[in-house]
Structures are given as structure tokens and as C-alpha cells.
Design an enzyme around this catalytic site. Structure first.
Site, PDB file in Angstrom:
ATOM      1  N   HIS A   1     -13.546  -2.693   3.728  1.00  0.00           N
ATOM      2  CA  HIS A   1     -12.231  -3.313   4.269  1.00  0.00           C
ATOM      3  C   HIS A   1     -11.388  -2.092   5.386  1.00  0.00           C
ATOM      4  O   HIS A   1     -10.708  -2.928   5.745  1.00  0.00           O
ATOM      5  CB  HIS A   1     -10.902  -2.711   3.037  1.00  0.00           C
ATOM      6  CG  HIS A   1      -9.472  -2.384   2.752  1.00  0.00           C
ATOM      7  ND1 HIS A   1      -8.473  -3.058   1.635  1.00  0.00           N
ATOM      8  CD2 HIS A   1      -8.753  -2.736   3.407  1.00  0.00           C
ATOM      9  CE1 HIS A   1      -7.920  -3.600   1.793  1.00  0.00           C
ATOM     10  NE2 HIS A   1      -7.773  -3.290   3.334  1.00  0.00           N
TER      11      HIS A   1
ATOM     12  N   GLU B   1     -17.916  13.428  21.846  1.00  0.00           N
ATOM     13  CA  GLU B   1     -15.979  14.028  21.678  1.00  0.00           C
ATOM     14  C   GLU B   1     -15.509  13.949  20.205  1.00  0.00           C
ATOM     15  O   GLU B   1     -14.860  14.332  19.660  1.00  0.00           O
ATOM     16  CB  GLU B   1     -15.234  13.364  22.214  1.00  0.00           C
ATOM     17  CG  GLU B   1     -15.225  12.148  21.888  1.00  0.00           C
ATOM     18  CD  GLU B   1     -13.492  10.856  22.838  1.00  0.00           C
ATOM     19  OE1 GLU B   1     -12.559  11.764  22.806  1.00  0.00           O
ATOM     20  OE2 GLU B   1     -13.548  10.092  22.731  1.00  0.00           O
TER      21      GLU B   1
ATOM     22  N   HIS C   1      -2.386   2.802   8.325  1.00  0.00           N
ATOM     23  CA  HIS C   1      -3.877   1.409   7.751  1.00  0.00           C
ATOM     24  C   HIS C   1      -4.326   0.624   8.299  1.00  0.00           C
ATOM     25  O   HIS C   1      -3.088   0.463   9.152  1.00  0.00           O
ATOM     26  CB  HIS C   1      -3.697   2.083   6.248  1.00  0.00           C
ATOM     27  CG  HIS C   1      -4.842   0.957   5.580  1.00  0.00           C
ATOM     28  ND1 HIS C   1      -5.969   1.198   5.694  1.00  0.00           N
ATOM     29  CD2 HIS C   1      -4.581  -0.599   5.617  1.00  0.00           C
ATOM     30  CE1 HIS C   1      -6.652  -0.336   4.736  1.00  0.00           C
ATOM     31  NE2 HIS C   1      -6.004  -1.262   4.511  1.00  0.00           N
TER      32      HIS C   1
ATOM     33  N   HIS D   1      -7.731  -2.175  10.482  1.00  0.00           N
ATOM     34  CA  HIS D   1      -8.867  -2.543   9.565  1.00  0.00           C
ATOM     35  C   HIS D   1     -10.219  -2.671  11.450  1.00  0.00           C
ATOM     36  O   HIS D   1      -9.931  -4.164  11.910  1.00  0.00           O
ATOM     37  CB  HIS D   1      -8.879  -4.068   9.207  1.00  0.00           C
ATOM     38  CG  HIS D   1      -8.353  -4.273   8.305  1.00  0.00           C
ATOM     39  ND1 HIS D   1      -7.655  -5.669   7.685  1.00  0.00           N
ATOM     40  CD2 HIS D   1      -7.634  -3.566   6.948  1.00  0.00           C
ATOM     41  CE1 HIS D   1      -6.817  -5.228   6.688  1.00  0.00           C
ATOM     42  NE2 HIS D   1      -7.077  -3.892   6.754  1.00  0.00           N
TER      43      HIS D   1
ATOM     44  N   GLU E   1       0.899  -1.404   0.006  1.00  0.00           N
ATOM     45  CA  GLU E   1       0.192   0.360  -0.378  1.00  0.00           C
ATOM     46  C   GLU E   1       1.044   1.114   0.110  1.00  0.00           C
ATOM     47  O   GLU E   1       0.098   2.093  -0.082  1.00  0.00           O
ATOM     48  CB  GLU E   1      -0.847  -0.205   0.979  1.00  0.00           C
ATOM     49  CG  GLU E   1      -1.969  -1.498   1.417  1.00  0.00           C
ATOM     50  CD  GLU E   1      -2.901  -1.248  -0.442  1.00  0.00           C
ATOM     51  OE1 GLU E   1      -3.090  -0.814  -0.536  1.00  0.00           O
ATOM     52  OE2 GLU E   1      -3.691  -1.972   0.451  1.00  0.00           O
TER      53      GLU E   1
END
Ligand code: 2HA
Ligand code: ZN
Length: 271
Positions: free
Chosen positions: A210, A169, A139, A141, A116
Site C-alpha cells: 500500500h 546514509e 502517509h 505511496h 486515515e
């Protein structure tokens, strides 16, 4: 030279990957992180005159030529970073041509950076164009944010508004909301370009069904964004199947944003 295992940036990366793994955000080889380093941070630990290997980037990142990055390896598990940082992470400089990575440390088993990397480097460029102090792109999941993708309309106005409503918040932590991309093939330059485009206006971008990307000046900022959105998504998934009898109203959300002096996306409200 000092021992790189004592470098604050490496210790921070080990801590970050370990915590993200423990929170269930990075199963198996899921997730990746890139940390922009300054040469004066790297210099006490590594000689930057000759690199170990040169790796082609597979895309062009001229605006980042000469910059150093510490990046998780492709196929590597966050779970294993603490035990063996030198195999699971790599530290490289973007070559003057903007098309190669000169490796100075890590990827010890002959590995390379995350698949990525296009999304990471393009996102760094995009964030740096609006925030010159941005240093982290990550990144992962996160479970509840991902679950929400399957049961909630996937557009940034309604996802942002729902998350803001789920925890007081949220509008203070991410007043710009959260960007949303539809499901796209990961690991490509196309998803990298689409992510970077969103990153000009958001520090967090959902990759539909994703995961999520987050950026920040510090690991705390990027981690804190995901942590806050994931908590809100957890509350959403815990309550979505039952009648809701209380809510934070739009007037209260606006009152909060104004009290904390944050500039929020007014167009993410209906009125
Ligand atoms: O690298 O999470 O998006 C593993 C991933 C790909
Ligand atoms: Zn992923």
C-alpha cells in the site's frame, strides 16, 4: 487577524503536498498528512472561540483533547492543495471529549478530514509518548518502496537491512530501521492501532503493498525519512534483477552507525 494564507504552517503544508505530488508519491487522492499545531501559532490567524462545524472522529483520542491539527481532506488530491488550500485542507481542534473535531478553517466544500485519521491521530499519540516534540505524520505511496514490497520478503528485519545496504546514509538517517505491517484494510481503526503500535519503535512504517507512514518533529524530518528510504528502494529495484558484485558489508554498516553515534537495531543483523 492576519491572513492565514501567510501562516508558516500553511505555507509548509502547501509546499509539502506539492513536492510529494511532484515526486509521484501521491497519485489522485493518495496520501494524507496531519500537522500538530500549537495554539499560539494558530491564534494570530483564527478566532478559536467558535468553530464552523463539529465533526465526529469515529474513535476516541482523549490524549489529544484540545490539540490543533492541520489535516488533508478525504478524497482530495495533493495536486490541488496549492491552488485551493481552503477546500483541500482543514484546521480543527480535538474536542474536550476526545471524540470530535471542531473545525475552524477549511474543508470549504463541506468535506471532512482524511479517512486515515485514526492511523494519524493514534500515531501522533504513540510518537508523542516517545518524543514529546513530534508534530508530523504523513502517509504516501512512493513508487520504488512499493515495488520492493512485491519482490522482497516483507519483514522489518530484512527490509531494514536491505535498505541500509542500498545507500550509505540510510543507517544514519533511520538507524531504528523501518517497521512493516502486512497488507491490511485501510481507513479502519484496526490499521490505526497496528500502525501506532509500530510507531512506538519506528518513525517509518510500511503498509504492505500500500505505502508508508512517516513521523517527525518537523515536515523536513518526516519527508527526509521517506525520501531516503525511497531512494534506497529505487537502487534496490534498479539492481535486484542483476548480479550484485559489490555490497556495503555489515561491518561497514556498524562502523558507520558508530562513527555517527546513532543507536541502531543490532538485532537487524545476523551476527
Ligand atoms: O487517502 O492513501 O490510504 C488515500 C489513501 C488511503
Ligand atoms: Zn494510502
Amino acid at each position: 487577524m492576519k491572513d492565514i494564507n501567510t501562516a508558516p504552517f500553511l505555507q509548509e503544508m502547501v509546499e509539502l503536498t506539492s513536492q510529494m505530488y511532484r515526486l509521484g508519491w501521491d497519485e489522485r487522492n493518495g496520501g494524507n498528512i496531519s500537522f500538530l499545531l500549537h495554539e499560539n501559532e494558530v491564534a494570530p490567524y483564527l478566532a478559536t472561540t467558535s468553530s464552523l462545524r463539529t465533526l465526529p472522529l469515529g474513535f476516541s483520542a482523549p490524549a489529544l483533547a484540545g490539540e490543533f491539527f492541520l489535516v488533508t481532506g478525504t478524497g482530495k488530491y495533493f495536486r490541488n492543495v496549492k491552488r485551493d488550500p481552503e477546500t483541500n485542507l482543514g484546521l480543527f481542534r480535538i474536542g474536550e471529549d476526545g471524540q470530535t473535531a471542531e473545525l475552524f478553517w477549511g474543508y470549504r466544500d463541506g468535506g471532512r478530514f482524511t479517512s486515515e485519521l485514526p492511523a494519524h491521530l493514534m500515531s501522533h499519540q504513540a510518537r508523542l509518548s516517545v518524543d514529546s516534540e513530534n508534530r508530523i505524520v504523513l502517509h504516501c505511496h512512493p513508487t520504488h518502496l512499493l515495488a520492493m514490497n512485491y519482490i522482497h520478503p516483507l519483514d522489518e528485519k530484512s527490509v531494514s537491512h536491505t535498505l541500509w545496504q542500498m545507500s550509505t546514509e540510510c543507517i544514519v538517517v533511520f538507524p531504528e530501521g523501518i517497521g512493516v505491517l502486512p497488507w491490511m484494510l485501510c481507513g479502519t481503526n484496526e490499521i490505526g492501532l497496528a500502525t501506532a503500535e509500530k510507531m512506538k519503535g519506528f518513525r517509518m512504517v510500511i503498509w504492505g503493498m500500500h505505502g508508508v507512514y512517516a513521523a517527525g518533529k518537523t515536515p523536513d524530518e518526516a519527508f527526509g525519512l521517506v525520501e531516503t528510504a525511497e531512494k534506497a528502494a529505487q537502487i534496490y529495484t534498479l539492481t535486484s534483477h542483476t548480479e550484485r558484485i559489490n555490497t556495503i558489508t555489515d561491518a561497514q554498516l556498524k562502523e558507520l552507525a558508530e562513527a555517527f553515534g546513532v543507536s541502531y537495531r543490532q538485532d537487524f543483523f545476523d551476527c
